[in-house]
Design an enzyme around this catalytic site. Structure first.
Site, PDB file in Angstrom:
ATOM      1  CG  HIS A 100      -2.054  -0.959   0.908  1.00 44.67           C
ATOM      2  ND1 HIS A 100      -3.099  -0.763   0.172  1.00 44.67           N
ATOM      3  CD2 HIS A 100      -2.552  -2.150   1.571  1.00 44.67           C
ATOM      4  CE1 HIS A 100      -3.979  -2.001   0.068  1.00 44.67           C
ATOM      5  NE2 HIS A 100      -3.352  -2.672   0.804  1.00 44.67           N
ATOM      6  CG  HIS A 158       7.017 -11.304   6.958  1.00 48.15           C
ATOM      7  ND1 HIS A 158       6.459 -10.369   7.637  1.00 48.15           N
ATOM      8  CD2 HIS A 158       8.334 -11.055   7.205  1.00 48.15           C
ATOM      9  CE1 HIS A 158       7.386  -9.528   8.327  1.00 48.15           C
ATOM     10  NE2 HIS A 158       8.540  -9.992   7.968  1.00 48.15           N
ATOM     11  CD  GLU A 188       7.765  -9.728  11.710  1.00 50.21           C
ATOM     12  OE1 GLU A 188       7.058  -8.791  11.166  1.00 50.21           O
ATOM     13  OE2 GLU A 188       8.939  -9.753  11.691  1.00 50.21           O
ATOM     14  CG  HIS A 220      11.444 -13.641   8.815  1.00 48.25           C
ATOM     15  ND1 HIS A 220      11.715 -12.935  10.157  1.00 48.25           N
ATOM     16  CD2 HIS A 220      11.360 -12.181   8.375  1.00 48.25           C
ATOM     17  CE1 HIS A 220      11.295 -11.868  10.336  1.00 48.25           C
ATOM     18  NE2 HIS A 220      11.062 -11.211   9.353  1.00 48.25           N
TER      19      HIS A 220
HETATM   20 CO    CO Z   1      10.273  -9.341   8.712  1.00 52.48          CO
END
Ligand code: CO
Length: 271
Positions: A100, A158, A188, A220
């Site tokens: 966005h 993610h 997350e 990650h």
């Molecule tokens: Co991250």
């Protein structure tokens, strides 16, 4: 004299701007190379530029001596280089904050775009129901052949606090219609490792393949997913007696995922 049919200088140039979050892991570069190869083979005559949405990553890349433009820097430069049509492709996974922000950057750019006559944005990977279906198929197609059907595949997205996090459980629902032992968690967002572990135990899973559902296998994947720290997904599952087989490959290393972005770009160009 200019020959009829040859491009006139005033026609300007067409460019593709690929926008990713970015990575500083050299091993993860394989993903970017594969994306660039896929886009290049589909759009051979079109210039490809890159930009990265993460400022932190851009700073680190600059320290390594690599070109690291933000989307607005890249757009400005393309306008200065007389591009008149720019097709921006988001290489993000979901339409979260990064995507966005990119849309906002493009809107702002449109107001003082100089000679740029056309600018579009396509992507991210999970942009709509058709892309969701394609992504599900790509996941089924890229699961290691050695995986037995009573072994789980745990994908790690993610994840985000943005409402678009809902794309992950939505994709899991779709995946499980064909294979009840595929799970999609997030680092997350929701669901996290504990919620996925509950499901693994419900299905009496003793072995789980761990695969990042991120375009690159960076920090990650290497630490949160497969690291030896006590909070990693591997450690949490191991503690519950589940044997883990991590696959350290980002999804953009597999062509079926890159093909989704290619077809989004094709659609944008045909409009
Ligand atoms: Co991250």
């Amino acid at each position: 004299m200019v020959q009829a049919g040859s491009p006139q200088p005033e026609d300007g140039k067409t460019g593709i701007l690929l926008v990713a979050f970015g990575t500083t892991f050299s091993e993860a570069q394989a993903s970017f190379d594969n994306i660039e190869a896929g886009i290049k083979s589909a759009f051979a005559d079109t210039t490809i530029q890159w930009a990265y949405t993460s400022e932190m990553i851009r700073n680190k890349m600059a320290q390594q001596g690599k070109t690291a433009h933000s989307p607005s820097q890249a757009l400005k430069e393309m306008a200065e280089q007389d591009f008149t049509k720019i097709f921006v492709q988001s290489l993000h996974t979901i339409a979260g904050y990064e995507y966005h922000d990119l849309v906002k950057t493009i809107r702002k750019f449109e107001h003082h775009a100089g000679g740029v006559k056309k600018i579009t944005i396509s992507g991210p990977l999970l942009a709509g129901p058709e892309d969701m279906a394609k992504a599900a198929r790509a996941i089924h197609d890229t699961i290691p052949e050695k995986r037995a059907s009573d072994e789980a595949v745990v994908l790690l997205g993610h994840g985000t606090h943005h409402p678009s996090n809902a794309a992950y459980p939505a994709l899991m629902w779709r995946l499980q219609r064909d294979d009840k032992n595929i799970f999609m968690g997030t680092v997350e967002g929701f669901p996290g490792p504990e919620e996925i572990l509950e499901q693994l135990e419900k299905n009496n899973i003793s072995t789980a393949w761990l695969m990042p559902f991120m375009s690159v296998a960076g920090d990650h994947a290497r630490n949160d997913m497969a690291g030896d720290g006590e909070d990693s997904w591997k450690s949490v599952f191991n503690d519950a007696g589940i044997d883990c087989k991590p696959v350290l490959k980002g999804f953009a290393e597999y062509d079926p995922f890159v093909d989704i972005w290619v077809s989004q770009l094709q659609t944008a160009m045909e409009k």
